[in-house]
Design an enzyme around this catalytic site. Structure first.
Site, short mmCIF file in Angstrom:
data_model
loop_
_atom_site.label_atom_id
_atom_site.label_comp_id
_atom_site.label_asym_id
_atom_site.label_seq_id
_atom_site.Cartn_x
_atom_site.Cartn_y
_atom_site.Cartn_z
N THR A 147 0.91 -1.13 0.00
CA THR A 147 0.00 0.00 0.00
C THR A 147 0.95 1.17 0.00
OG1 THR A 147 -1.71 -1.17 1.21
CG2 THR A 147 -1.68 1.20 1.52
N THR A 162 -4.21 2.31 -1.84
CA THR A 162 -3.79 0.93 -1.99
C THR A 162 -4.46 0.19 -3.14
OG1 THR A 162 -3.50 -1.14 -0.76
CG2 THR A 162 -5.58 0.01 -0.42
N ASP A 190 -10.29 -7.94 1.76
CA ASP A 190 -10.41 -7.26 3.05
C ASP A 190 -11.78 -7.50 3.70
OD1 ASP A 190 -7.90 -6.28 3.43
OD2 ASP A 190 -8.30 -4.27 2.68
N SER A 213 -7.50 -1.26 7.42
CA SER A 213 -6.66 -0.90 8.57
C SER A 213 -5.91 0.40 8.32
CB SER A 213 -5.62 -2.00 8.84
OG SER A 213 -6.24 -3.22 9.06
N GLY A 272 1.11 -1.57 5.09
CA GLY A 272 1.46 -2.71 5.94
C GLY A 272 0.30 -3.55 6.41
O1 DON Z 1 -7.10 -1.51 3.61
C1 DON Z 1 -6.31 -2.26 4.16
O2 DON Z 1 -6.19 -2.34 5.36
C2 DON Z 1 -5.42 -3.11 3.30
N1 DON Z 1 -6.02 -3.33 2.03
C3 DON Z 1 -4.09 -2.44 3.17
C4 DON Z 1 -3.12 -3.27 2.39
C5 DON Z 1 -1.71 -2.93 2.68
O3 DON Z 1 -1.40 -2.10 3.48
C6 DON Z 1 -0.70 -3.70 1.96
N2 DON Z 1 0.62 -3.14 2.20
N3 DON Z 1 1.58 -3.45 2.66
#
Ligand code: DON
Length: 565
Positions: free
Chosen positions: A375, A393, A417, A447, A467
Site C-alpha cells: 500500500t 492501496t 479485506d 486498517s 502494511g
Molecule cells: O485496507 C487495508 O487495510 C489493506 N487493504 C491495506 C493493504 C496494505 O497495506 C498492503 N501493504 N503493505
C-alpha cells in the site's frame, strides 16, 4: 589586543563552535528539514512533483493530486487508479475532515461468493484475479478533493504524471526485484504478457504510453474519463473476460463519502484519524486510550514492560475490530462506547504484569501466512500550514495482478479485506464477522490509518503507513516514539517495530529488533516470532519542529523520500 581580551574572544568562539557542533549533531539525527512545505512519499519523483506544484503556488490538496498520480506511474506496486484510499486533512485554521474513496463491492457481489458448494473458502479467488476486484475509487476521490479544495487547474495537476508515463520511470533495485518476483503471477492471471512481465534490472526504464493516454482522457473528460467511455470499456472487458463481475453500472455508480474523522485526546495532544470503513482511527484510539493511564514513557523504549503494555492493548483492540467493525453505511458501530475510558479500563481488568493474557480467552481463531503486499502512504504540509495525510492501496502487491492493458494500470484485490467467511482469516491473518461480511455496494473494512496530530492548537505531525494489519501498530509506535520518547521524525520511522493483532497469538518482531528482551517475554507466556516478516509498514511522516520548520521522516525500509523547500 591584551591577553585578557584574547582569552575572552577565544572563549566565546569556543562556546559558539561547541554550540554549533551540538546543533549539527542534533540536526544529524534529524531527517530532511524544510522551511515552508514538504512532501514525503514512497518515490522521489512523486515527492518532487508534489512539491513542484506547491512551488507554483498550489496548496496541499493540489500537491496531493499530483503526487498521487505520480505514484500511479512511478510506483505501480501500490500507486493506483485501479484501487482506492483515504485522506485525512487539517486546514491551517484547525478544521479537519476525512474523505473515503475506498473500493465498493460490485453490485453482483454476494455474501458467499468465495465459498464452494460445500461451504469451503476458495481462498485464492478473493486474493488474485478478476473476482478479487472491488470497484475503484481513486479517481472519484481525487476529483472530489479538487472540486472542494483545488486551486490549480486539474490539467496542470495531471500533466506531470502524463509526462512521466511517456518519458518512462527509472526503476530501483527494489522495484526490479519486486516486479521479477511477480512475473509468473502476472502471466498466470492475465493469460498473456503484460507491460511489466519482463526480467528487470535496476536502472531500466519503463514507459507506459497506454497509461499516459488514460490520463489524457481523464484530463479532458474529468472523472468520466475513467468511470465512463473508453477507460470503462477497457476495465469491464478485461475483468469480464477473466471471469470477474464488475459492470459499467458499477463504475458509473461509484461514489465517495465525506466522513467525520475520529478525533480524540492523548496526553494533551489532539489525534485526528480515519473513521470506518477503516478500523485505523478506532483501533488507534482504543490502544492509545488504553495505555494512557499507565504513562508508558516511564518504561524504557522497546523494553519488556513497554512491549507488554502495548501488546495487551493491541490484543484487546484487534479482537474488537474483528467483531464490531465494518462499513458504517451497513452496520451500526458504537464508536463512542468502543473508545470510552470506562469500556477500555474494563477490558484491561484481565491484564496482569506477571502473565500474558491468552488471546483464546478473549476469543478464538486461526492464521494463514502473509504474502508480500503493498500500500502506500504520503504526507504533505503546504506553505499555509494545511496538511493532508493519504493512504492509498491496491491491497496486495500489484493488487489482483489483473492489468488493464489498454489503460496501462493494475486493478485492486480489495475484496479480500472483507470477511469471506466468519472466522476465516484474510491474507493479513485478520478475522472478521458479520459486520464485515460481503454485500453489494458495501465497503470492505480497512486498517489504513492516515493521521494528523495537533498540539496546543498547532499542527504537530502528519503520518501514516502501508502494511496491512500492521498499519495501526506502526502508526501507534511512531506516535509514541515522538510524543513519549522525544525522538526526531527520522529516528522514529527508522526504529525497529513489533506487532500483535490478537490472532495469531504471537508478537511479530522485525528481524532488526534487539532480541535480548525475548527471553523475559517468553517467561511471561508471550510467543515471540522474529522470522522474516514482510509486512511491517513504511512510515512517511512530517514533524513540525518548535521553530516551525518541517522535518521529514522517510522510512529507510524503502526508497522513500522527503522533498521540501
Ligand atoms: O485496507 C487495508 O487495510 C489493506 N487493504 C491495506 C493493504 C496494505 O497495506 C498492503 N501493504 N503493505
Amino acid at each position: 589586543m591584551n591577553k585578557i581580551s584574547l582569552l575572552l574572544i577565544t572563549g566565546i568562539l569556543l562556546i559558539c563552535c561547541r554550540k554549533k557542533t551540538i546543533q549539527n549533531m542534533k540536526e544529524k539525527s534529524r531527517g530532511f528539514i524544510a522551511e515552508n512545505a514538504m512532501v514525503v512519499s514512497a518515490r522521489e519523483e512523486a515527492s518532487k512533483i508534489g512539491l513542484d506544484i506547491m512551488k507554483q503556488g498550489g496548496n496541499a490538496f493540489d500537491a496531493m493530486i499530483a503526487t498521487d498520480l505520480a505514484l500511479l506511474v512511478s510506483y505501480p506496486v501500490a500507486g493506483n487508479i485501479g484501487g482506492g484510499g483515504f485522506m485525512v486533512f487539517r486546514m491551517a485554521d484547525g478544521t479537519s475532515g476525512a474523505l473515503d474513496y475506498r473500493e465498493m463491492a460490485p453490485i453482483l457481489a454476494t455474501k458467499n461468493m468465495y465459498l464452494d458448494q460445500e461451504g469451503k473458502v476458495m481462498s485464492e479467488k478473493s486474493k488474485t484475479g478478476a473476482l478479487a476486484i472491488g470497484v475503484p475509487g481513486t479517481i472519484a476521490g481525487l476529483f472530489e478533493i479538487h472540486n472542494k479544495f483545488g486551486t490549480i487547474s486539474i490539467e496542470k495537476l495531471i500533466q506531470p504524471a502524463i509526462n512521466l508515463a511517456n518519458a518512462g520511470i527509472v526503476i530501483t533495485l527494489a522495484q526490479a526485484n519486486r516486479l521479477n518476483q511477480h512475473k509468473a503471477s502476472f502471466r498466470n492471471v492475465n493469460q498473456r504478457q503484460i507491460l511489466y512481465d519482463k526480467q528487470w534490472r535496476a536502472g531500466d526504464i519503463i514507459k507506459n504510453p497506454s497509461l499516459a493516454k488514460t490520463l489524457e482522457r481523464i484530463k479532458t473528460e474529468g472523472r468520466d474519463g475513467f468511470y465512463k467511455g473508453k477507460t470503462a470499456d477497457f476495465i469491464v472487458n478485461k475483468v469480464q473476460n477473466l471471469g470477474g463481475i464488475i459492470t459499467k453500472e458499477d463504475l458509473e455508480n461509484y461514489n465517495v463519502k465525506w466522513r467525520d474523522p475520529i478525533i480524540f485526546n492523548y496526553n494533551g495532544h489532539k489525534i485526528i484519524s480515519m473513521p470506518p470503513p477503516s478500523s485505523g482511527g478506532i483501533c488507534l484510539a482504543q490502544i492509545l486510550k488504553t495505555i494512557e493511564p499507565y504513562n508508558i514513557g516511564q518504561y524504557k523504549h522497546n523494553s519488556k514492560k513497554y512491549i507488554q503494555l502495548m501488546v495487551e492493548a493491541e490484543r484487546r483492540s484487534y479482537a474488537d475490530r474483528s467483531y464490531f467493525l465494518g462499513d458504517p453505511d451497513f452496520v451500526d458501530i458504537s464508536k463512542d462506547s468502543l473508545t470510552s475510558i470506562k469500556y477500555l479500563s474494563k477490558r484491561m481488568k484481565s491484564f496482569n504484569w506477571d502473565k500474558a493474557t491468552k488471546s483464546s480467552d478473549l476469543s478464538r481463531g486461526s492464521f494463514l501466512g502473509h504474502e508480500s503486499d503493498e500500500t502506500t502512504h504520503y504526507s504533505i504540509v503546504d506553505c499555509e500550514g494545511n496538511s493532508v495525510s493519504v493512504t492509498t492501496t491496491l491491497n496486495g502487491a500489484y493488487g489482483s495482478k489483473v492489468f488493464v492493458d489498454k489503460g496501462g494500470f493494475f486493478l485492486n484485490n480489495e475484496m479480500d479485506d472483507f470477511s469471506v467467511k466468519p472466522g476465516t482469516p484474510n491474507m493479513f491473518g485478520l478475522i472478521g464477522a458479520e459486520a464485515n461480511s460481503i454485500a453489494a455496494k458495501k465497503r470492505m473494512l480497512s486498517s489504513m490509518t492516515p493521521t494528523i496530530i495537533e498540539t496546543n492548537g498547532q499542527l504537530k505531525m502528519v503520518l501514516g503507513s502501508p502494511g496491512g494489519s500492521t498499519i495501526i501498530t506502526t502508526v501507534l509506535q511512531n506516535i509514541l516514539n515522538v510524543l513519549d520518547y522525544n525522538m526526531t521524525m527520522e529516528e522514529s520511522v527508522s526504529k525497529p517495530r513489533f506487532h500483535h493483532q490478537w490472532l495469531p497469538d504471537n508478537i511479530k518482531f522485525e528481524t532488526s529488533f534487539d532480541t535480548t528482551v525475548f527471553s523475559s517475554l517468553k517467561k511471561l507466556g508471550y510467543k515471540v516470532d522474529n522470522s522474516d516478516f514482510l509486512v511491517i509498514g513504511k512510515t512517511d511522516a512530517i514533524l513540525v519542529l518548535p521553530d516551525g520548520r518541517l522535518e521529514g521522516g522517510a522510512d529507510p525500509r524503502g526508497d522513500d523520500k522527503a522533498e521540501g523547500f
